[in-house]
Design a protein around this motif. Structure first.
Motif: not given
Ligand SMILES: Cc1ncc(COP(=O)(O)O)c(C=O)c1O
Length: 360
Positions: A251-271
């Motif tokens: 269900p998760g394509d290769r691009v989406a997986q890498k993009v999602a990982e990066a976004a989730i781990l960027d806590r400063d930007y999320w906050e």
């Protein structure tokens, strides 16, 4: 109707998504609770460095890099996390995995009568009987309405949509305590915009029947990649994996997986972006209130507002649309007096308030 469709499709009433503007059409889009800010700059880095040769190969089935990122953020283990193609898909798999078929038990899954309108659609599509439990006056969920009930499961959105109201974690605990033998699903699509709320994922170690569903479409600005996840006890995650592997193993394509990982781990930007949305929500709520709108105390990235007497919700929705501002109107009993307005950028919300002033 078609003679080539089976009876399920011939009798289906599908979910209706918020309208999408046509190609090149310029609108202020406040109708599907998307995030007005771009995704984390780390996403740009991922895309710039992505090796397209990798697209030759199937992706990792479980999206394990995303599971690990989620586990890190929520203090869980990879075994507690399931990743799917948007949380709608994860919710659909939850319905297929956890809630018993009507013809097996005759018991219902309990959902609030005003909530995410996909829940009754899943129920009917997967032959699960669904009982819509009325909200209390003021659009509150009363946990007592979900206790002592002989049901096959419970699903609530927290904060709820479209009412924007947050249920305190203690109320979720009450529901879990009263229903140890059935799965309790908490859809936290908007929880990152709630102030002072700790995700129900913090209760996973205590409750084997708790499943928390989350999306990257809202607080991570990634509606376009279609990624969502569920968190729960390993036994629940194993069930979801079995459902997934009976439907779509990747269900998760290769691009989406890498993009999602990066976004989730960027806590400063999320906050930073979530705080910006909370601040804008407060501003637009007070502006609307001063114009005579009735609002719930929103803890989401949208507000739920009843226009003042001068204008009804449907007319205001139509008039704003003709001015190029899209908001959401539901032509259904009880909620047809309200409008759901996504929190955009400050400039978008100023344009909205000015347009509403003109209408009033
Ligand atoms: C309460 C709720 N849950 C889940 C979703 C689905 O989100 P997605 O499929 O984009 O992850 C939405 C979308 O608006 C929602 O409002």
């Amino acid at each position: 109707m078609s003679k080539f469709w089976n009876s399920k499709i011939n009798s289906a009433t599908p979910y209706v998504a918020g309208e999408q503007p046509g190609p090149g059409q310029k609108v202020i889009k406040l109708n599907t609770n998307e995030n007005p800010y771009p995704p984390s700059p780390k996403v740009r880095e991922v895309l710039d460095n992505f090796d397209i040769a990798d697209l030759r190969l199937y992706p990792n089935t479980g999206s394990d890099i995303v599971r690990d990122a989620v586990a890190k953020v929520y203090g869980l283990r990879r075994e507690n996390v399931f990743v799917g193609n948007g949380s709608d898909e994860v919710l659909a798999l939850c319905w297929q995995t956890f809630f018993e078929k009507e013809y097996n038990t005759g018991k219902s899954v309990l959902v609030p009568d005003i909530s995410y309108s996909f829940y009754p659609v899943f129920s009917s599509f997967y032959d699960v009987r669904c009982e819509a439990v009325p909200l209390r006056e003021g659009f509150f969920i009363d946990p007592d309405d979900y206790c002592g009930r002989d049901c096959c499961g419970i699903a609530v959105a927290n904060p709820n949509a479209p009412t924007a109201r947050l249920m305190p974690l203690d109320d979720i605990r009450r529901i879990l305590d009263a229903n140890p033998d059935v799965p309790v699903l908490v859809d936290e699509a908007y929880a990152d915009f709630a102030e002072g709320y700790t995700s129900a994922a913090s209760l996973i170690k205590e409750y084997k029947n708790l499943i928390v569903v989350m999306t990257l479409s809202k607080s991570y600005s990634l509606a376009g990649i279609r990624m969502g996840f569920a968190m729960g006890d390993e036994e629940l995650i194993t069930g979801l994996t079995m459902a997934r592997d009976s439907f779509n193993s990747y269900p998760g394509d290769r691009v989406a997986q890498k993009v999602a990982e990066a976004a989730i781990l960027d806590r400063d930007y999320w906050e930073k972006t979530r705080q910006a949305i909370i601040a804008t929500r407060k501003w637009v709520s007070s502006e609307l209130a001063s114009l005579g709108f009735e609002l719930t105390d929103s803890q989401a990235n949208f507000v739920w507002a009843k226009p003042p007497e001068q204008i009804d919700a449907q007319t205001l929705y139509n008039n704003l649309k003709s001015k190029g501002i899209l908001i959401r109107y539901f032509n259904k009993p009880v909620i047809n007096e309200y409008l759901r307005i996504t929190v955009g950028t400050d400039d978008e919300m100023k344009a909205l308030i000015n347009a509403i002033r003109e209408e009033l």
